[in-house]
Motif scaffolding. Structure first.
Motif, PDB file in Angstrom:
ATOM      1  N   ASP A  75       3.631  -7.020   9.424  1.00  0.00           N
ATOM      2  CA  ASP A  75       2.929  -5.776   9.730  1.00  0.00           C
ATOM      3  C   ASP A  75       2.154  -5.252   8.528  1.00  0.00           C
ATOM      4  O   ASP A  75       0.987  -4.881   8.637  1.00  0.00           O
ATOM      5  N   VAL A  76       2.803  -5.218   7.372  1.00  0.00           N
ATOM      6  CA  VAL A  76       2.208  -4.573   6.198  1.00  0.00           C
ATOM      7  C   VAL A  76       2.337  -5.492   4.989  1.00  0.00           C
ATOM      8  O   VAL A  76       3.375  -6.109   4.771  1.00  0.00           O
ATOM      9  N   SER A  77       1.248  -5.562   4.215  1.00  0.00           N
ATOM     10  CA  SER A  77       1.270  -6.254   2.923  1.00  0.00           C
ATOM     11  C   SER A  77       1.021  -5.222   1.829  1.00  0.00           C
ATOM     12  O   SER A  77       0.012  -4.519   1.848  1.00  0.00           O
ATOM     13  N   GLY A 109      -0.411  -9.557   6.146  1.00  0.00           N
ATOM     14  CA  GLY A 109      -0.086  -8.404   6.972  1.00  0.00           C
ATOM     15  C   GLY A 109      -1.295  -7.883   7.713  1.00  0.00           C
ATOM     16  O   GLY A 109      -2.443  -8.088   7.296  1.00  0.00           O
ATOM     17  N   ASP A 110      -1.032  -7.212   8.820  1.00  0.00           N
ATOM     18  CA  ASP A 110      -2.129  -6.593   9.567  1.00  0.00           C
ATOM     19  C   ASP A 110      -2.729  -5.435   8.774  1.00  0.00           C
ATOM     20  O   ASP A 110      -3.921  -5.145   8.897  1.00  0.00           O
ATOM     21  N   LEU A 134      -3.881   3.731  -0.696  1.00  0.00           N
ATOM     22  CA  LEU A 134      -4.298   3.891   0.689  1.00  0.00           C
ATOM     23  C   LEU A 134      -3.665   2.816   1.558  1.00  0.00           C
ATOM     24  O   LEU A 134      -3.091   1.842   1.072  1.00  0.00           O
ATOM     25  N   MET A 135      -3.806   3.002   2.866  1.00  0.00           N
ATOM     26  CA  MET A 135      -3.494   1.953   3.830  1.00  0.00           C
ATOM     27  C   MET A 135      -4.723   1.755   4.713  1.00  0.00           C
ATOM     28  O   MET A 135      -5.312   2.716   5.211  1.00  0.00           O
ATOM     29  N   ALA A 136      -5.099   0.492   4.874  1.00  0.00           N
ATOM     30  CA  ALA A 136      -6.239   0.141   5.713  1.00  0.00           C
ATOM     31  C   ALA A 136      -5.947  -1.191   6.390  1.00  0.00           C
ATOM     32  O   ALA A 136      -5.096  -1.967   5.941  1.00  0.00           O
ATOM     33  N   ARG A 137      -6.662  -1.432   7.474  1.00  0.00           N
ATOM     34  CA  ARG A 137      -6.530  -2.734   8.127  1.00  0.00           C
ATOM     35  C   ARG A 137      -7.030  -3.822   7.182  1.00  0.00           C
ATOM     36  O   ARG A 137      -8.059  -3.660   6.525  1.00  0.00           O
ATOM     37  N   ARG A 138      -6.277  -4.911   7.106  1.00  0.00           N
ATOM     38  CA  ARG A 138      -6.652  -6.003   6.206  1.00  0.00           C
ATOM     39  C   ARG A 138      -8.037  -6.518   6.538  1.00  0.00           C
ATOM     40  O   ARG A 138      -8.854  -6.783   5.641  1.00  0.00           O
ATOM     41  N   GLN A 139      -8.340  -6.662   7.824  1.00  0.00           N
ATOM     42  CA  GLN A 139      -9.633  -7.194   8.223  1.00  0.00           C
ATOM     43  C   GLN A 139     -10.769  -6.301   7.736  1.00  0.00           C
ATOM     44  O   GLN A 139     -11.828  -6.782   7.326  1.00  0.00           O
TER      45      GLN A 139
END
Length: 700
Positions: A5-7, A91-92, A163-168
């Motif tokens: 889920d998270v990296s 991770g996503d 921050l958190m962001a989508r990997r893509q």
């Protein structure tokens, strides 16, 4: 799906023992997220890590994490190292982390949940609080972009690197390297601007905390943040995109600049106090007892001045792109401003040249303004800012050049505005062709002794590697500069200004001869000397009237100083020498402590008025004993007054034919040096020199 889920992408440099509390804190938030069925991996990117730090990373027990990857790299860049970690992650979602900070236990879960609640919206999520500890203690509270607004983010970074962001999304919009750049900094600011430009909203995960270690020698400290204050230029600042983004945002939700008090709620929240307690258990330097004295502020407190002014500039300039940019303090009717405006008029006659004039200082309302040449665009920054936020003027100037004049030649004269530009962004201007317009070195009188004010000399010395060419309105100035600063040899150009068109009329009139003095009533122009000359003339039984025109501009000279001198007649302000009713019996009397080649003398030459003048600066390049009554300078005022009286006597006794011969010689010299056609040719020739230099240095 990767199943992860998270990296957490953890940037490591030379933190050594500070890594231990950071890793324990990250494990704490990973274990909390696991309670909510979230899998988290740790991706460590060690960029140029020292041996001790690498040993700690190698031997550490990572068994609590779902997966661990370690990348040892040598990119010397926080941004590029983050990109490596993002590419290696599976991770996503990506959470960014730094190796000397801590986070609240709920960090991963709350940021992740914010993304899930956003559904299909494009967002990036930040923590709500930065709780600084160590060398400084403060708490900063962050609000989402819809409350902060684009005006603020245009001027300063209202968010942080965590921050958190989508990997893509971060693969498509990666970090840029700014560590080695002499001008730009803050890869996180740059990333967030580009995300906003791409349609992302910046949101906040409530009740989450980053415990932000403040220490000397950190990565941020090594950036030299006191010298580099500007984020990279990007599409965010392109006029069409900036105006589109502003139009899309709901301005009703933006909170006006103010201090929002939250210290009490932060300290008294049982929920947040528990996170502070846990952080203290991991890192005892997090001291809750210091919170009572800690400074508390928010990103709402940042000003909107730069963004609002930049919006007006984008609306004003639109899609234009300029070949030449000129910096002036203001558009008064001073000699320096006239010189630059004459140059601009000639430049605008050149094919494919477009000029932008940027003004950086407020002009006193009582001073008369120069007429703007046709085809010249003017950005008056103090006027746009409305008296607020003038400290951001250098930043605005850089943004204007980046987006409206990226390959322009830059022209500047010495003034506080240009000093502030060079002090803030000398490296930025070194990348562009810079021309300095140099008139004269200033002097002042103290205890009846003349001293040189070294401000312009210091400026020219400090920025001799940024300034490509020095242009002056007279030759002697440049010869002196080349002797004092040999680095300028071969990089100077004498460019006499041009004559002004006009219908000059000197009235025919019999009667006694008079002296007309017209200039600024400022110390440079020596109005104090006029009273001494007048008294000396009366003492010598020479009955000649001295008519004085002008007003104080830079100083506070009181014309009452002339009261009691029966041969002085103060006539008030004037607008150009042609506005004064000269007769063929008059001479123009000129005094000055220092000068270039004054406009009033050029006007006198064009009008056919005999001149009695001091020989300072470039004046001898126009006036000689054959073309006027030239007073040799003296540092002793007593001697100087004697010399003036001697020349005034020569004028009063000279036959009219002799005076007319001097006037004829003066006008011929004037036409030889200052004819409009010759001036236009000289400007074109100077541009050719600049273009050749640009090609040689690869600036085109």
């Amino acid at each position: 799906m990767s199943g992860m889920d998270v990296s957490i992408v953890l940037n490591v440099h030379c933190e050594q023992d500070l890594l231990y509390p950071t890793l324990r804190s990250l494990l704490d938030t990973v274990e909390h997220a696991r309670l909510h069925d979230l899998n988290s991996e740790l991706v460590i990117v060690a960029d140029c890590a020292d041996e001790t730090t690498r040993a700690i990373l190698k031997d550490y027990d990572y068994s609590g994490f779902d997966a661990v990857k370690i990348k040892n790299v040598q990119v010397h860049s926080l941004g590029l190292a983050r990109n490596i970690g993002i590419q290696a992650a599976c991770g996503d979602y990506i959470v960014t982390a730094d190796a000397d900070d801590l986070v609240s236990r709920n960090f991963i879960y709350q940021l992740y949940q914010k993304h899930q609640d956003a559904k299909n919206r494009k967002i990036v999520c930040f923590p709500e609080y930065y709780h600084a500890f160590g060398d400084e203690n403060y708490v900063c509270r962050f609000y989402p972009l819809d409350q902060v607004g684009l005006y603020r983010i245009a001027g300063e970074h209202p968010y942080v690197s965590r921050l958190m962001a989508r990997r893509q999304d971060l693969l498509e919009i990666p970090y840029r390297d700014c560590m080695a750049d002499p001008v730009y900094a803050y890869e996180d600011y740059d990333l967030n601007l580009r995300l906003v430009c791409a349609g992302f909203d910046l949101t906040i995960a409530e009740e989450t905390i980053v415990f932000y270690r403040q220490r000397a020698g950190s990565i941020m400290d090594s950036l030299g943040k006191d010298q580099k204050r500007l984020g990279f230029n990007s599409d965010f600042f392109r006029a069409p995109q900036f105006l589109r983004l502003i139009a899309q945002k709901n301005k009703d939700t933006i909170v006006p600049q103010q201090h929002l008090e939250f210290k009490k709620s932060y300290i008294q929240s049982f929920y947040l106090r528990e996170f502070v307690r846990l952080a203290n258990q991991i890192e005892p330097e997090v001291h809750p007892r210091l919170l009572d004295e800690a400074k508390c502020f928010t990103n709402i407190g940042l000003p909107e001045d730069l963004g609002k002014a930049y919006e007006k500039i984008c609306l004003m300039l639109g899609g234009k792109h300029y070949t030449d940019v000129f910096f002036l303090p203001f558009l008064s009717k001073g000699g320096g401003e006239k010189y630059v405006l004459n140059f601009i008029r000639a430049a605008l006659k050149e094919e494919k040249r477009s000029c932008l004039l940027i003004l950086g200082e407020k002009l006193c309302s009582s001073r008369e303004r120069s007429k703007i040449p046709t085809g010249l665009d003017v950005v008056d920054l103090p006027e746009l800012l409305g008296g607020r936020g003038e400290e951001c003027i250098p930043d605005i100037v850089v943004r204007i050049i980046e987006n409206f004049a990226s390959k322009a030649k830059i022209f500047m004269k010495f003034c506080p505005f240009c000093v502030s530009l060079m002090k803030a962004y000398a490296e930025f201007f070194q990348q562009r062709q810079l021309v300095y317009v140099y008139f004269c070195d200033p002097y002042y009188i103290l205890d009846n002794i003349i001293y040189e004010d070294g401000c312009k000399y210091r400026f020219l010395c400090d920025y001799k590697y940024q300034i490509d060419y020095v242009v002056s309105d007279h030759r002697a100035n440049l010869e002196r500069l080349e002797r004092k600063v040999p680095a300028y040899r071969g990089r100077t150009q004498t460019l006499y200004t041009c004559s002004q068109t006009g219908n000059y009329c000197v009235q025919k009139q019999d009667g006694p001869r008079r002296l007309i003095w017209a200039s600024r009533l400022d110390s440079q122009k020596r109005p104090d000397l006029l009273r001494k000359i007048a008294i000396a003339l009366l003492a010598d039984s020479i009955d000649v009237e001295i008519h004085i025109y002008g007003s104080s501009v830079l100083d506070h000279f009181d014309p009452e100083y002339f009261t009691g001198c029966r041969n002085i007649f103060y006539k008030g302000q004037f607008s150009g020498l042609d506005s004064i009713p000269f007769t063929e019996r008059d001479a123009f009397l000129y005094t000055s402590l220092f000068d270039g080649l004054p406009n009033v003398l050029l006007e006198a030459a064009q009008m056919g008025v005999p001149v009695i003048t001091i020989d300072v600066g470039g004046i001898p390049e126009l006036v000689s004993d054959h073309s006027g009554f030239l007073v040799r300078n003296s540092v002793d005022d007593v001697e100087l007054v004697i010399r003036y009286v001697r020349k005034i006597k020569e004028f009063l006794k000279a036959p009219q034919a002799e005076i007319q011969n001097k006037v004829k010689c003066l006008r011929e010299r004037f036409e030889h040096q200052h004819a409009q056609s010759l001036y236009n040719w000289n400007v074109s020739a100077f541009y050719a020199i600049l273009e050749e230099q640009s090609v040689m240095e690869g600036r085109q």
